[in-house]
Design a protein around this motif. Sequence first.
Motif, PDB file in Angstrom:
ATOM      1  N   PHE A   1      17.667   6.335  -4.223  1.00  0.00           N
ATOM      2  CA  PHE A   1      17.053   5.919  -5.482  1.00  0.00           C
ATOM      3  C   PHE A   1      18.142   5.926  -6.561  1.00  0.00           C
ATOM      4  O   PHE A   1      18.416   6.962  -7.169  1.00  0.00           O
ATOM      5  CB  PHE A   1      15.903   6.850  -5.856  1.00  0.00           C
ATOM      6  N   PRO A   2      18.793   4.780  -6.768  1.00  0.00           N
ATOM      7  CA  PRO A   2      19.936   4.741  -7.698  1.00  0.00           C
ATOM      8  C   PRO A   2      19.514   4.854  -9.153  1.00  0.00           C
ATOM      9  O   PRO A   2      18.383   4.504  -9.526  1.00  0.00           O
ATOM     10  CB  PRO A   2      20.564   3.368  -7.415  1.00  0.00           C
ATOM     11  N   GLN A   3      20.434   5.333  -9.962  1.00  0.00           N
ATOM     12  CA  GLN A   3      20.207   5.445 -11.397  1.00  0.00           C
ATOM     13  C   GLN A   3      20.714   4.194 -12.102  1.00  0.00           C
ATOM     14  O   GLN A   3      21.649   3.533 -11.640  1.00  0.00           O
ATOM     15  CB  GLN A   3      20.915   6.678 -11.960  1.00  0.00           C
ATOM     16  N   ARG A   4      20.088   3.885 -13.224  1.00  0.00           N
ATOM     17  CA  ARG A   4      20.508   2.744 -14.031  1.00  0.00           C
ATOM     18  C   ARG A   4      21.858   3.040 -14.669  1.00  0.00           C
ATOM     19  O   ARG A   4      22.087   4.131 -15.200  1.00  0.00           O
ATOM     20  CB  ARG A   4      19.475   2.471 -15.122  1.00  0.00           C
ATOM     21  N   GLY A   5      22.779   2.064 -14.580  1.00  0.00           N
ATOM     22  CA  GLY A   5      24.102   2.268 -15.143  1.00  0.00           C
ATOM     23  C   GLY A   5      24.115   2.235 -16.666  1.00  0.00           C
ATOM     24  O   GLY A   5      23.208   1.674 -17.298  1.00  0.00           O
ATOM     25  N   ALA A   6      25.126   2.850 -17.253  1.00  0.00           N
ATOM     26  CA  ALA A   6      25.264   2.858 -18.715  1.00  0.00           C
ATOM     27  C   ALA A   6      25.518   1.444 -19.220  1.00  0.00           C
ATOM     28  O   ALA A   6      26.178   0.637 -18.568  1.00  0.00           O
ATOM     29  CB  ALA A   6      26.399   3.792 -19.127  1.00  0.00           C
ATOM     30  N   GLU A   7      24.997   1.143 -20.410  1.00  0.00           N
ATOM     31  CA  GLU A   7      25.058  -0.221 -20.937  1.00  0.00           C
ATOM     32  C   GLU A   7      26.489  -0.670 -21.256  1.00  0.00           C
ATOM     33  O   GLU A   7      26.841  -1.814 -21.054  1.00  0.00           O
ATOM     34  CB  GLU A   7      24.195  -0.328 -22.201  1.00  0.00           C
TER      35      GLU A   7
ATOM     36  N   LYS B   1      31.895  -6.275 -14.196  1.00  0.00           N
ATOM     37  CA  LYS B   1      30.764  -6.532 -15.090  1.00  0.00           C
ATOM     38  C   LYS B   1      30.600  -5.360 -16.030  1.00  0.00           C
ATOM     39  O   LYS B   1      30.917  -4.213 -15.699  1.00  0.00           O
ATOM     40  CB  LYS B   1      29.484  -6.746 -14.291  1.00  0.00           C
ATOM     41  N   ILE B   2      30.091  -5.670 -17.218  1.00  0.00           N
ATOM     42  CA  ILE B   2      29.913  -4.653 -18.254  1.00  0.00           C
ATOM     43  C   ILE B   2      28.437  -4.329 -18.387  1.00  0.00           C
ATOM     44  O   ILE B   2      27.615  -5.226 -18.600  1.00  0.00           O
ATOM     45  CB  ILE B   2      30.474  -5.128 -19.608  1.00  0.00           C
ATOM     46  N   GLY B   3      28.092  -3.043 -18.254  1.00  0.00           N
ATOM     47  CA  GLY B   3      26.726  -2.592 -18.488  1.00  0.00           C
ATOM     48  C   GLY B   3      25.749  -3.027 -17.425  1.00  0.00           C
ATOM     49  O   GLY B   3      26.009  -3.895 -16.598  1.00  0.00           O
ATOM     50  N   GLY B   4      24.556  -2.386 -17.452  1.00  0.00           N
ATOM     51  CA  GLY B   4      23.498  -2.732 -16.528  1.00  0.00           C
ATOM     52  C   GLY B   4      23.807  -2.336 -15.106  1.00  0.00           C
ATOM     53  O   GLY B   4      24.740  -1.593 -14.819  1.00  0.00           O
ATOM     54  N   GLY B   5      23.017  -2.848 -14.179  1.00  0.00           N
ATOM     55  CA  GLY B   5      23.224  -2.552 -12.772  1.00  0.00           C
ATOM     56  C   GLY B   5      22.754  -1.163 -12.389  1.00  0.00           C
ATOM     57  O   GLY B   5      22.172  -0.422 -13.199  1.00  0.00           O
ATOM     58  N   TYR B   6      22.993  -0.813 -11.132  1.00  0.00           N
ATOM     59  CA  TYR B   6      22.561   0.463 -10.588  1.00  0.00           C
ATOM     60  C   TYR B   6      23.727   1.088  -9.815  1.00  0.00           C
ATOM     61  O   TYR B   6      24.590   0.389  -9.302  1.00  0.00           O
ATOM     62  CB  TYR B   6      21.359   0.290  -9.663  1.00  0.00           C
ATOM     63  N   THR B   7      23.722   2.410  -9.718  1.00  0.00           N
ATOM     64  CA  THR B   7      24.788   3.147  -9.043  1.00  0.00           C
ATOM     65  C   THR B   7      24.250   3.775  -7.767  1.00  0.00           C
ATOM     66  O   THR B   7      23.271   4.539  -7.812  1.00  0.00           O
ATOM     67  CB  THR B   7      25.362   4.240  -9.961  1.00  0.00           C
ATOM     68  N   CYS B   8      24.861   3.463  -6.644  1.00  0.00           N
ATOM     69  CA  CYS B   8      24.448   4.019  -5.348  1.00  0.00           C
ATOM     70  C   CYS B   8      24.635   5.540  -5.369  1.00  0.00           C
ATOM     71  O   CYS B   8      25.715   6.023  -5.715  1.00  0.00           O
ATOM     72  CB  CYS B   8      25.256   3.388  -4.221  1.00  0.00           C
ATOM     73  N   PRO B   9      23.620   6.333  -5.009  1.00  0.00           N
ATOM     74  CA  PRO B   9      23.753   7.798  -5.061  1.00  0.00           C
ATOM     75  C   PRO B   9      24.699   8.357  -3.995  1.00  0.00           C
ATOM     76  O   PRO B   9      25.152   9.490  -4.122  1.00  0.00           O
ATOM     77  CB  PRO B   9      22.314   8.293  -4.829  1.00  0.00           C
ATOM     78  N   ARG B  10      25.013   7.584  -2.956  1.00  0.00           N
ATOM     79  CA  ARG B  10      25.875   8.086  -1.885  1.00  0.00           C
ATOM     80  C   ARG B  10      27.346   7.767  -2.150  1.00  0.00           C
ATOM     81  O   ARG B  10      28.187   8.665  -2.148  1.00  0.00           O
ATOM     82  CB  ARG B  10      25.449   7.506  -0.534  1.00  0.00           C
ATOM     83  N   CYS B  11      27.678   6.492  -2.387  1.00  0.00           N
ATOM     84  CA  CYS B  11      29.087   6.110  -2.521  1.00  0.00           C
ATOM     85  C   CYS B  11      29.473   5.734  -3.947  1.00  0.00           C
ATOM     86  O   CYS B  11      30.626   5.373  -4.201  1.00  0.00           O
ATOM     87  CB  CYS B  11      29.403   4.939  -1.580  1.00  0.00           C
ATOM     88  N   LYS B  12      28.506   5.776  -4.886  1.00  0.00           N
ATOM     89  CA  LYS B  12      28.743   5.486  -6.309  1.00  0.00           C
ATOM     90  C   LYS B  12      29.148   4.035  -6.567  1.00  0.00           C
ATOM     91  O   LYS B  12      29.720   3.726  -7.611  1.00  0.00           O
ATOM     92  CB  LYS B  12      29.814   6.419  -6.893  1.00  0.00           C
TER      93      LYS B  12
END
Length: 425
Positions: free
Chosen positions: A287-293, A306-317
């Motif tokens: 369940f990834p977290q929303r990336g900083a804007e 890319k700048i802002g948005g997206g999601y970060t994989c909890p395993r490999c980041k």
Amino acid sequence: MARGGNGGSGRKGDERTKNEEEDDEEDEENGGRELEAWERAYADERSWEDLQEDESGLLRPIDTKTIAHAQYRRRLLQRSVHGTSRIQKGLIRYLYVVIDLSRAASETDYHPSRMSVVAKCAGTFIREFFDQNPLSHVGLVTIKEGVSQCLTELGGCPDSQIKALMGKLECSGDASLQNALDLVHGYLSQVPSYGHREVLILYSALNTCDPGDIMETIKLCKKAKIRCSIVGLSAEIYICKHLCEETGGLYSVALDEPHFKELLLEYAPPPPAIAEYAIANLIKMGFPQRGAEGALSICSCHREAKIGGGYTCPRCKARVCELPLECRICGLTLVSSPHLARSYHHLFPVTPFNEVSHTLPIRLQQKFPQNCFGCQQSLISHGSKSNPHVSCPKCSQHFCLDCDIYIHESLHNCPGCESQRQQGT
């Protein structure tokens, strides 16, 4: 008098000549041919066909809401037949939609062409598919000039799929069913074992131009547990029927555009799993977290910064753009909690509501609730006669037709049953 008569006949002759010239110009504009039946229907806009006679003999517009609700009820009852027996369904589906863009797709028996109707209905189907299957993936494949081409890879974003399809609408050459099956077989063979592999083919041609033995390709698809279904736009073809029977899919032929759309939407809900393939598996999910804007990162999907948005994989980041998705770096299935929650309504569907009969005596109809329990709209039409509506078999609350569709298609909970549950607690 004679000269006047000749002059009058001369003027009439000139008028006839002008009219004939205008008719010739209209024929030239129409390509020198007579209009087809459907062309005349659209050209004349037969507005009188949108009227029907009511019980009192007055003309009123056709009630399209009742017709749409009848089609919806038919689909709902078909689904409930499978739902009552607790059949295992494929909640994680990997579906390739194969669209025939051969020269047969340029035929004009559908207005304005088969290709346009298929593209429009395919866009509607993709959005409905993701709404019904939030954890699933869709890819697009096209067939033309005897070659199949992967238009989009498997993904979970409907907008990108539809945009890619609308930018490649060109018809040419013959269709090759074998090449399309070989292509999707190569992609779906790499899908994890817990995923349900499906192919939906929208076929316009009456033949298939194949480079080899298509029967061997059908055997490969069956061995790889790929369920193939076809919706035809022309006529029934033996090889299409054989393919669907061998792989456990469905084959149907559309009569017109509304029928085609109805057939297409029947593939949106998860189908029952094939008996020998219905194996329960535990799946690792992140369940990834929303990336900083304002953060700058490299997207693993598009391989660009890319700048802002997206999601970060909890395993490999690693950074990904959309959900659900399999991480390109570590292979972890990435979802959001709303996606997971929305996928459970297929396991515990709302019971189909009962239609309230309109032939009951007015005395009995007056005992029914006067307003819809959901939206509080009046259920009474002119006089004391009740409008078409439904009632829940569990809580006996009455709902209008719009709320019936909303409850079963979007809300997936009966407000009457939920209110009784809250009062009980």
